[in-house]
Design a protein around this motif. Structure first.
Motif, PDB file in Angstrom:
ATOM      1  N   HIS A  45       0.924  -1.143   0.000  1.00 43.76           N
ATOM      2  CA  HIS A  45       0.000   0.000   0.000  1.00 43.76           C
ATOM      3  C   HIS A  45       0.962   1.190   0.000  1.00 43.76           C
ATOM      4  O   HIS A  45       1.355   1.678   1.067  1.00 43.76           O
ATOM      5  CB  HIS A  45      -0.879  -0.001   1.252  1.00 43.76           C
ATOM      6  N   MET A  63       1.049   4.388   2.092  1.00 43.85           N
ATOM      7  CA  MET A  63       1.146   4.261   3.561  1.00 43.85           C
ATOM      8  C   MET A  63       2.555   4.612   4.061  1.00 43.85           C
ATOM      9  O   MET A  63       2.801   4.612   5.275  1.00 43.85           O
ATOM     10  CB  MET A  63       0.769   2.844   4.021  1.00 43.85           C
ATOM     11  N   ILE A 119      -5.019   3.215  12.121  1.00 43.17           N
ATOM     12  CA  ILE A 119      -4.838   3.411  10.675  1.00 43.17           C
ATOM     13  C   ILE A 119      -6.114   3.901   9.989  1.00 43.17           C
ATOM     14  O   ILE A 119      -6.085   4.902   9.255  1.00 43.17           O
ATOM     15  CB  ILE A 119      -4.310   2.109  10.017  1.00 43.17           C
ATOM     16  N   TRP A 120      -7.221   3.199  10.202  1.00 44.78           N
ATOM     17  CA  TRP A 120      -8.442   3.613   9.481  1.00 44.78           C
ATOM     18  C   TRP A 120      -8.892   5.024   9.846  1.00 44.78           C
ATOM     19  O   TRP A 120      -9.304   5.783   8.945  1.00 44.78           O
ATOM     20  CB  TRP A 120      -9.551   2.566   9.670  1.00 44.78           C
ATOM     21  N   GLU A 128      -6.717   7.200   7.724  1.00 41.41           N
ATOM     22  CA  GLU A 128      -6.994   7.037   6.287  1.00 41.41           C
ATOM     23  C   GLU A 128      -8.296   7.737   5.874  1.00 41.41           C
ATOM     24  O   GLU A 128      -8.458   8.110   4.710  1.00 41.41           O
ATOM     25  CB  GLU A 128      -7.045   5.553   5.914  1.00 41.41           C
ATOM     26  N   HIS A 182     -10.905  -5.767  -0.058  1.00 45.21           N
ATOM     27  CA  HIS A 182      -9.864  -5.732   0.970  1.00 45.21           C
ATOM     28  C   HIS A 182      -9.576  -7.098   1.568  1.00 45.21           C
ATOM     29  O   HIS A 182      -8.427  -7.527   1.642  1.00 45.21           O
ATOM     30  CB  HIS A 182     -10.257  -4.722   2.058  1.00 45.21           C
ATOM     31  N   GLU A 221      -4.764 -13.981   7.082  1.00 46.25           N
ATOM     32  CA  GLU A 221      -3.611 -13.255   7.632  1.00 46.25           C
ATOM     33  C   GLU A 221      -3.437 -13.542   9.121  1.00 46.25           C
ATOM     34  O   GLU A 221      -2.315 -13.728   9.585  1.00 46.25           O
ATOM     35  CB  GLU A 221      -3.790 -11.754   7.376  1.00 46.25           C
ATOM     36  N   ASP A 260       4.034  -5.357   2.153  1.00 48.71           N
ATOM     37  CA  ASP A 260       2.859  -4.755   2.758  1.00 48.71           C
ATOM     38  C   ASP A 260       3.152  -3.251   2.893  1.00 48.71           C
ATOM     39  O   ASP A 260       4.124  -2.754   2.317  1.00 48.71           O
ATOM     40  CB  ASP A 260       2.523  -5.417   4.104  1.00 48.71           C
TER      41      ASP A 260
HETATM   42  C1  LIG Z   1      -8.802  -0.806   1.265  1.00 47.95           C
HETATM   43  S1  LIG Z   1      -7.225  -0.262   0.795  1.00 47.95           S
HETATM   44  C2  LIG Z   1      -6.127  -1.285   1.721  1.00 47.95           C
HETATM   45  C3  LIG Z   1      -6.369  -1.259   3.189  1.00 47.95           C
HETATM   46  O1  LIG Z   1      -5.580  -2.265   3.778  1.00 47.95           O
HETATM   47  C4  LIG Z   1      -5.073  -1.794   4.972  1.00 47.95           C
HETATM   48  N1  LIG Z   1      -3.960  -2.619   5.392  1.00 47.95           N
HETATM   49  C5  LIG Z   1      -2.663  -2.310   5.468  1.00 47.95           C
HETATM   50  N2  LIG Z   1      -1.952  -3.361   5.892  1.00 47.95           N
HETATM   51  C6  LIG Z   1      -2.845  -4.360   6.065  1.00 47.95           C
HETATM   52  C7  LIG Z   1      -2.732  -5.688   6.496  1.00 47.95           C
HETATM   53  O2  LIG Z   1      -1.582  -6.244   6.847  1.00 47.95           O
HETATM   54  N3  LIG Z   1      -3.854  -6.433   6.567  1.00 47.95           N
HETATM   55  C8  LIG Z   1      -5.039  -5.902   6.264  1.00 47.95           C
HETATM   56  N4  LIG Z   1      -5.203  -4.637   5.869  1.00 47.95           N
HETATM   57  C9  LIG Z   1      -4.116  -3.891   5.769  1.00 47.95           C
HETATM   58  C10 LIG Z   1      -4.750  -0.371   4.673  1.00 47.95           C
HETATM   59  O3  LIG Z   1      -4.542   0.368   5.821  1.00 47.95           O
HETATM   60  C11 LIG Z   1      -5.975   0.033   3.878  1.00 47.95           C
HETATM   61  O4  LIG Z   1      -7.010   0.426   4.723  1.00 47.95           O
END
Ligand SMILES: CSC[C@H]1O[C@@H](n2cnc3c(O)ncnc32)[C@H](O)[C@@H]1O
Ligand SMILES: [Zn+2]
Length: 430
Positions: free
Chosen positions: A62, A65, A85-86, A89, A182, A212, A297
């Motif tokens: 990503h 990021m 993170i969300w 974002e 996702h 994961e 990642d």
């Molecule tokens: C919807 S765009 C991608 C989304 O994935 C998030 N993300 C970053 N790393 C991971 C991970 O290891 N597993 C799951 N999702 C991850 C990223 O922050 C974006 O929100």
């Protein structure tokens, strides 16, 4: 025809032998014309004292990021995404994405990565930066349904399809696309059922996070009574050319399914270690015939984008997972880093041979940590670092010469990234 000669180095051949040779590339088509002694070109790149290797292929990232590097560390996946993170974002803008993508691709070029697969937001902006920087990428808009009303999810999924359709083939074919839900737990089944067939109609692969963490497996088993990859197959998401990120908690039946379906796995060892997600069974996957690629990642869970770091991590973690020092050996890791990752994301790169794309990196071998040079495949896996990359070439175009990046203004990128990251975090926290 204009040609580039990468001259004076030792070349890593597709069978992983190393030969003293020059590489001649047709810069108009971007293809390798010839590999052999004394090949003069219109332009020359001095590879004396270096190893000429295929450009590294980052199979899952990503890239934007990069702006969140070091923002939130030391948490498991779910808490990390939901608490840190969300929320940030949610404040992303096209301008922020441009700054983050420039920073990420600058790091790619400086560490020898020439192609990558990326799942994120504001994909047309990402594509513009990839085009300008001269890299190769498979891009997709990440679709999520959790926490959204139905209309917004449809909008999101339609954006996923639109990106997959409209950007495919951009940048003289260096940009390809995929449909990227996702994950199997963050996109409700009804949307997968509706939109995956539409993506199939476009002829693009499907890429998603799968298996994961244990916390991602349990709800699918509880709710649907089957393992996640059986569920994925039921939703039409396990076909030849598709690729999943992680594949940490896969059982034997799922490994068999992946092999039979010719769906690849992108192994992300640093992220899996940092988030304590688990150890992917890389050796067992390879033994079963599954194509395993390698990915960083995002930089927020890594915290760098160097594929050479990832290679070393893959070797170390692969041995630990198998409890076998001979598992995931240096040859296997160099495949993960180059040809296997390229195969996984559907690119012809990752191998240096006539007719292949002219994507390569030159690694400077004249360093204490790379001396003596008993085995250069070993060095690539265990000892080389991003800072050893002297030149980077993609599609026959020199992107970095003697560590000077030619397609991006490094100082300006760093400045913009610092400002954008600060503004982003301020917006999120105010
Ligand atoms: C919807 S765009 C991608 C989304 O994935 C998030 N993300 C970053 N790393 C991971 C991970 O290891 N597993 C799951 N999702 C991850 C990223 O922050 C974006 O929100
Ligand atoms: Zn990811």
């Amino acid at each position: 025809m204009t040609t580039l000669s990468v001259a004076g180095g030792q070349v890593l051949e597709p069978d992983l032998t190393v030969t003293r040779a020059d590489v001649l590339i047709d810069q108009d088509s971007g293809e390798i014309l010839e590999i052999g002694p004394d090949l003069a070109g219109d332009e020359t790149l001095d590879a004396t004292g270096g190893l000429v290797t295929p450009g590294f292929v980052n199979g899952h990232t990503h890239v934007a990021m990069s702006l969140l590097r070091g923002y939130a560390d030391d948490k498991p996946l779910d808490a990390w995404l939901q608490e840190d993170i969300w929320p940030v974002e949610a404040e992303l803008t096209a301008e922020t994405i441009r700054a983050g993508t420039e920073l990420g691709v600058l790091e790619f070029i400086k560490s020898g990565t020439t192609s990558f697969a990326d799942m994120y937001f504001f994909v047309p902006t990402i594509a513009d930066v990839v085009e300008e920087a001269g890299l190769r990428a498979r891009l997709g808009h990440g679709v999520i349904s959790v926490g959204k009303d139905e209309a917004t999810v449809h909008e999101d999924a339609r954006e996923g399809l639109q990106v997959a359709k409209e950007l495919d083939g951009m940048a003289d074919g260096r940009i390809r696309t995929a449909f990227m839900p996702h994950s199997l737990t963050t996109v409700d089944g009804q949307y997968l059922e509706e939109y995956v067939p539409k993506a199939r109609d476009l002829g693009v692969p499907i890429h998603y996070h799968a298996n994961e963490t244990r916390d991602e497996v349990t709800p699918i088993v509880d709710e649907h009574g089957v393992r996640p990859l059986v569920y994925a197959a039921e939703k039409g998401m396990l076909e030849a050319g598709d690729f999943i990120a992680h594949g940490v908690h896969v059982d034997e039946s799922e490994i068999g399914l992946l092999a039979a379906a010719e769906t690849s796995v992108i192994h992300c060892p640093a992220s899996n270690m940092k988030l304590a997600s688990g150890m992917a069974p890389v050796q067992r996957l390879r033994d079963a015939g599954v194509t395993v690629g390698l990915g960083t990642d995002g930089a927020a869970s890594n915290n760098d984008l160097s594929m050479l770091d990832e290679a070393r991590d893959a070797a170390m973690l692969g041995k630990l997972a198998a409890e076998d020092a001979s598992a995931v050996d240096a040859e296997a890791v160099v495949e993960l880093l180059t040809s296997a990752s390229a195969n996984a994301i559907g690119f012809e790169t990752g191998r240096l041979e006539p007719g292949a794309p002219g994507d390569l990196a030159v690694i400077d071998l004249e360093a204490p940590h790379l001396t003596p040079a008993h085995d250069l495949v070993s060095h690539l896996t265990y000892a080389a670092a991003a800072s050893d990359v002297r030149h980077t070439v993609c599609d026959g175009r020199v992107l970095m010469r003697d560590r000077e990046v030619l397609t991006l203004d490094e100082d300006a990128v760093l400045e913009r990234a610092g400002e954008a990251a600060e503004a982003l975090v301020t917006r999120a926290e105010s």
